[in-house]
Design a protein around this motif. Sequence first.
Motif, PDB file in Angstrom:
ATOM      1  N   ASP A  65       3.301  60.159  58.475  1.00  7.93           N
ATOM      2  CA  ASP A  65       2.611  59.359  58.766  1.00  7.93           C
ATOM      3  C   ASP A  65       0.912  58.938  58.045  1.00  7.93           C
ATOM      4  N   ILE A  66       1.107  57.901  57.077  1.00  3.68           N
ATOM      5  CA  ILE A  66       0.143  58.478  56.094  1.00  3.68           C
ATOM      6  C   ILE A  66      -1.065  57.598  57.130  1.00  3.68           C
ATOM      7  N   GLY A  67      -2.233  58.890  57.157  1.00  7.36           N
ATOM      8  CA  GLY A  67      -3.379  58.141  57.720  1.00  7.36           C
ATOM      9  C   GLY A  67      -3.430  58.440  58.939  1.00  7.36           C
ATOM     10  N   GLY A  68      -2.876  58.811  59.218  1.00  8.60           N
ATOM     11  CA  GLY A  68      -2.269  59.473  60.955  1.00  8.60           C
ATOM     12  C   GLY A  68      -3.103  60.819  61.373  1.00  8.60           C
ATOM     13  N   ARG A  69      -2.954  62.051  60.725  1.00  9.74           N
ATOM     14  CA  ARG A  69      -4.047  63.336  60.405  1.00  9.74           C
ATOM     15  C   ARG A  69      -5.410  63.269  61.095  1.00  9.74           C
ATOM     16  N   PRO A  70      -5.543  62.104  59.589  1.00  6.91           N
ATOM     17  CA  PRO A  70      -7.418  62.339  59.890  1.00  6.91           C
ATOM     18  C   PRO A  70      -7.523  60.801  60.899  1.00  6.91           C
TER      19      PRO A  70
END
Length: 264
Positions: free
Chosen positions: A54-59
């Motif tokens: 999930d792009i952007g999910g972790r940050p």
Amino acid sequence: MPSFPPASEPFETIAGSMTGGLLLLCDHARNTVPEPFGDLGLPADQFERHIAYDIGGRPLTLELARRLQAPALMTTFSRLLIDPNRGEDDPTIVMRLSDGAVVPGNARIDADGRQARIELFHRPYHAQITRTLDAMLAVAPPPVIVSIHSYTPVWRGTPRPWHAGILWDRDPRAVLPVLEGLRADPALVVGDNEPYDGALKNDTMYRHGTLRGLAHVLIEVRQDLIADEAGVGAWADRLEPILARLPLMPDLREVRHFGSRACS
């Protein structure tokens, strides 16, 4: 491929207040495939896509955890290896084909191979969620579970109009305040169980929220909106005050069972 810190465990733990009333989760935080699974036979550019994580999910999860001083748990393996947001009996837990990409390393996986991945990656992540919730319940009223996801802005050639989507099953307690908070901004298009339905038997929210009677909400943000630091900051600005209010609502800090549409 994005650079992530090395991981010795199938989950990443972010410390936070065990009495603050929030637990943040990110099921699809990274696109890495640990040894000995290599690259699953895929070229590197496929791991840049939404099929891998999930792009952007972790940050976004990290930033919200910092601002809210909330504990967070995130996976350290790609969803292409095994999807932690599926039940162990779900046929899509290991994808052979994902949005047009054939995954050679999954194409001939047998029952033993599938079980090995469950035991190495899927179960430890969920066991850590259970341990963390148990520890929080031991020292404070029940916490609210907030799961952070993201979705591709275009699916099979069709643009998705929603800036974010709130997914849920039958428990509305944490859902309605988040929906109302985001929809207070007239510039946002916010989906209610869009672009997906939140009722999925044995997924993360079912297992740790629905079955345990804990208030929970799954927040999906469109990936192009949180693909860089500025976007993450903007969405953290939106979500922080909304999420900060949830633990202050008494009915969200109670164990209540609503059942599931997935079991109807």
